[in-house]
Design a protein around this motif. Sequence first.
Motif, PDB file in Angstrom:
ATOM      1  N   LEU A 108       0.832  -1.206   0.000  1.00 52.48           N
ATOM      2  CA  LEU A 108       0.000   0.000   0.000  1.00 52.48           C
ATOM      3  C   LEU A 108       0.870   1.261   0.000  1.00 52.48           C
ATOM      4  N   THR A 144       0.794   3.785  -3.132  1.00 57.44           N
ATOM      5  CA  THR A 144       0.418   5.178  -2.882  1.00 57.44           C
ATOM      6  C   THR A 144       1.499   6.131  -3.368  1.00 57.44           C
ATOM      7  N   THR A 170      -6.677   4.687  -5.106  1.00 57.41           N
ATOM      8  CA  THR A 170      -5.869   4.436  -3.907  1.00 57.41           C
ATOM      9  C   THR A 170      -6.742   3.982  -2.754  1.00 57.41           C
ATOM     10  N   ALA A 210      -6.568   0.230  -1.058  1.00 62.16           N
ATOM     11  CA  ALA A 210      -6.290   0.147   0.381  1.00 62.16           C
ATOM     12  C   ALA A 210      -7.427  -0.585   1.101  1.00 62.16           C
TER      13      ALA A 210
END
Length: 166
Positions: free
Chosen positions: A17, A21, A55, A59
Motif C-alpha cells: 500500500l 500510494t 488508492t 487500500a
Amino acid sequence: MTVTGTEQQVPWDLSFLRVGTAVTAGLTALAAPVAGLLAGWDAAVAVLLGAAVVTFFFALSGLVIAWAGRHGDAFTLPAALGSFFVKILVLAAVLQSLPADGWVHRRTLAWTVVAGALVWSVVQQRWVWTRRLYYVQPPAPPRPQPPTPPTTGGSPPPPGSAATRG
C-alpha cells in the motif's frame, strides 16, 4: 489454516500500500497539470479524484483481504471478489450521478480509474515477485552454540609426538 499452540500465524503484509500510494502520487503529480493544460481544469480535478478513488479502493481491498486472511485462508477469495463487486457498483453509481458538464470531467475520471487500476496491479505484481513468500512457515534458525571452554591441560601436544602416536 489451522494454527496450533506451537505455530505462529504469519501477519498479512500490507507494505504494498505504501509503494502503490507513492507511485500513484508521483504519477498524479505529473498527470494532473498535463490534463489541466490539455483538456481543462475539470480534467485535472478528475485525475486527482480518480487517483484518490483508486488508492482508497486498493487500500480498502487490502485491509478487507488481510482481515479475512487472519480468520482463515479460505475467506480471502470471497473477500476479494466481494470487495471488488462492491467497488464496481459504487464506482458505477458515482460516475452515473455526476452531471455530464459538471465540475469534474467524467470520461477523464473513468480513464484515470482504469489507468490507476492498471498501475496498482503492476505495483502489486512487482511487490509479489520481489518478495520471499513461503507456502509454509519456514523453520526457526538454529540457535548459536555457546563456545566450548578451553581445556585446562595447556596446549595440545604437537603432531608426531608420543602422545599423538598412540
